[in-house]
Scaffold this motif. Structure first.
Motif, PDB file in Angstrom:
ATOM      1  N   ILE A   1       0.846  -1.192   0.000  1.00 21.26           N
ATOM      2  CA  ILE A   1       0.000   0.000   0.000  1.00 21.26           C
ATOM      3  C   ILE A   1       0.882   1.243   0.000  1.00 21.26           C
ATOM      4  N   LYS A   2       0.522   2.232  -0.796  1.00 23.86           N
ATOM      5  CA  LYS A   2       1.142   3.545  -0.648  1.00 23.86           C
ATOM      6  C   LYS A   2       0.514   4.196   0.571  1.00 23.86           C
TER       7      LYS A   2
ATOM      8  N   VAL B   1       6.251  -5.582  -7.604  1.00 23.90           N
ATOM      9  CA  VAL B   1       5.298  -5.583  -6.497  1.00 23.90           C
ATOM     10  C   VAL B   1       4.894  -4.131  -6.241  1.00 23.90           C
ATOM     11  N   PHE B   2       3.668  -3.801  -6.657  1.00 25.69           N
ATOM     12  CA  PHE B   2       3.178  -2.437  -6.567  1.00 25.69           C
ATOM     13  C   PHE B   2       1.910  -2.367  -5.732  1.00 25.69           C
ATOM     14  N   SER B   3       1.633  -1.178  -5.258  1.00 23.98           N
ATOM     15  CA  SER B   3       0.328  -0.911  -4.670  1.00 23.98           C
ATOM     16  C   SER B   3      -0.673  -0.765  -5.815  1.00 23.98           C
ATOM     17  N   PRO B   4      -1.980  -0.893  -5.539  1.00 20.72           N
ATOM     18  CA  PRO B   4      -2.968  -0.720  -6.607  1.00 20.72           C
ATOM     19  C   PRO B   4      -2.903   0.657  -7.270  1.00 20.72           C
ATOM     20  N   THR B   5      -2.519   1.693  -6.518  1.00 18.72           N
ATOM     21  CA  THR B   5      -2.473   3.026  -7.117  1.00 18.72           C
ATOM     22  C   THR B   5      -1.328   3.155  -8.114  1.00 18.72           C
ATOM     23  N   THR B   6      -0.210   2.497  -7.870  1.00 18.24           N
ATOM     24  CA  THR B   6       0.904   2.505  -8.820  1.00 18.24           C
ATOM     25  C   THR B   6       0.637   1.535  -9.951  1.00 18.24           C
TER      26      THR B   6
ATOM     27  N   ILE C   1      -6.857  -8.672  -6.655  1.00 19.48           N
ATOM     28  CA  ILE C   1      -7.480  -9.460  -5.585  1.00 19.48           C
ATOM     29  C   ILE C   1      -8.657  -8.717  -4.968  1.00 19.48           C
ATOM     30  N   THR C   2      -9.514  -9.461  -4.330  1.00 22.67           N
ATOM     31  CA  THR C   2     -10.563  -8.927  -3.476  1.00 22.67           C
ATOM     32  C   THR C   2     -10.464  -9.669  -2.155  1.00 22.67           C
TER      33      THR C   2
ATOM     34  N   ARG D   1     -14.462  -0.350  -2.428  1.00 22.98           N
ATOM     35  CA  ARG D   1     -13.049  -0.095  -2.745  1.00 22.98           C
ATOM     36  C   ARG D   1     -12.555   0.908  -1.711  1.00 22.98           C
ATOM     37  N   ASP D   2     -11.426   0.614  -1.089  1.00 23.22           N
ATOM     38  CA  ASP D   2     -10.886   1.540  -0.101  1.00 23.22           C
ATOM     39  C   ASP D   2     -10.097   2.650  -0.803  1.00 23.22           C
ATOM     40  N   PRO D   3      -9.753   3.732  -0.093  1.00 26.25           N
ATOM     41  CA  PRO D   3      -9.037   4.837  -0.721  1.00 26.25           C
ATOM     42  C   PRO D   3      -7.639   4.475  -1.232  1.00 26.25           C
ATOM     43  N   TYR D   4      -7.162   3.286  -0.898  1.00 26.68           N
ATOM     44  CA  TYR D   4      -5.821   2.858  -1.302  1.00 26.68           C
ATOM     45  C   TYR D   4      -5.874   1.919  -2.503  1.00 26.68           C
ATOM     46  N   GLY D   5      -7.086   1.690  -3.043  1.00 26.51           N
ATOM     47  CA  GLY D   5      -7.257   0.914  -4.264  1.00 26.51           C
ATOM     48  C   GLY D   5      -7.593  -0.547  -4.072  1.00 26.51           C
TER      49      GLY D   5
END
Length: 167
Positions: free
Chosen positions: A20-21, A78-83, A89-90, A129-133
């Motif tokens: 997560i970012k 290996v990235f966060s969803p925002t990158t 995944i859910t 969806r959370d604010p982190y993607g």
């Protein structure tokens, strides 16, 4: 032979680990949105990045950490969803009151992906969806069903809701 258990006390064999970012803020958010309990937070020197955080939601653990640059020796893919421009995944949370958990998640800042509904497989089910993607499925079992019952319900559901190709 060691007396140390290969799987730590209380853990399941699989534990999700989210990249997560701004993992520290995400840990705080998950406490508000999903009632998570923070068990551990190890910050990198300087305190700007979380090297490893551990949360507990219900009887399950969730590990989190900040996205680190590949030049620090981290895997380059290996990235966060925002990158990474999305997630693959859910995470699913079973709750005794899925509608209350859904409202709590929205009030904390999640956005609706799917409003809770009675699903053909026997769960009351929705997604946010959370604010982190990251995507979260919120569910509660409302009816126990056999595999055959689920298959019949799925056939009926998809026959009624899946568009057929035009001739």
């Amino acid at each position: 032979m060691s007396d140390v258990s290969p799987i730590p006390q209380g853990f399941h064999a699989v534990t999700p680990y989210l990249v997560i970012k701004n993992a520290g803020a995400a840990m705080d958010f998950y406490q508000k949105a999903f009632g998570a309990e923070e068990l551990h937070r190890f910050d990198m020197p300087g305190g700007d990045l979380v090297a490893h955080g551990l949360l507990k939601i219900g009887d399950s653990f969730l590990a989190v950490g900040d996205e680190f640059p590949p030049e620090w020796g981290c895997p380059p893919d290996v990235f966060s969803p925002t990158t990474g421009k999305g997630t693959t995944i859910t995470l699913q949370i079973y709750s005794a009151d899925v509608d209350a958990l859904y409202r709590q998640a929205l009030e904390a800042g999640c956005e609706t992906v799917m409003e809770p509904m009675d699903a053909f497989w026997g769960d009351r089910y929705g997604q946010v969806r959370d604010p982190y993607g990251h995507h979260w499925a919120l569910a509660m079992r409302i009816r126990d069903m056999s595999g055959e019952e689920i298959a019949a319900a799925a056939a009926q559901e998809f026959a009624a809701n899946v568009p057929t190709p035009a001739d």
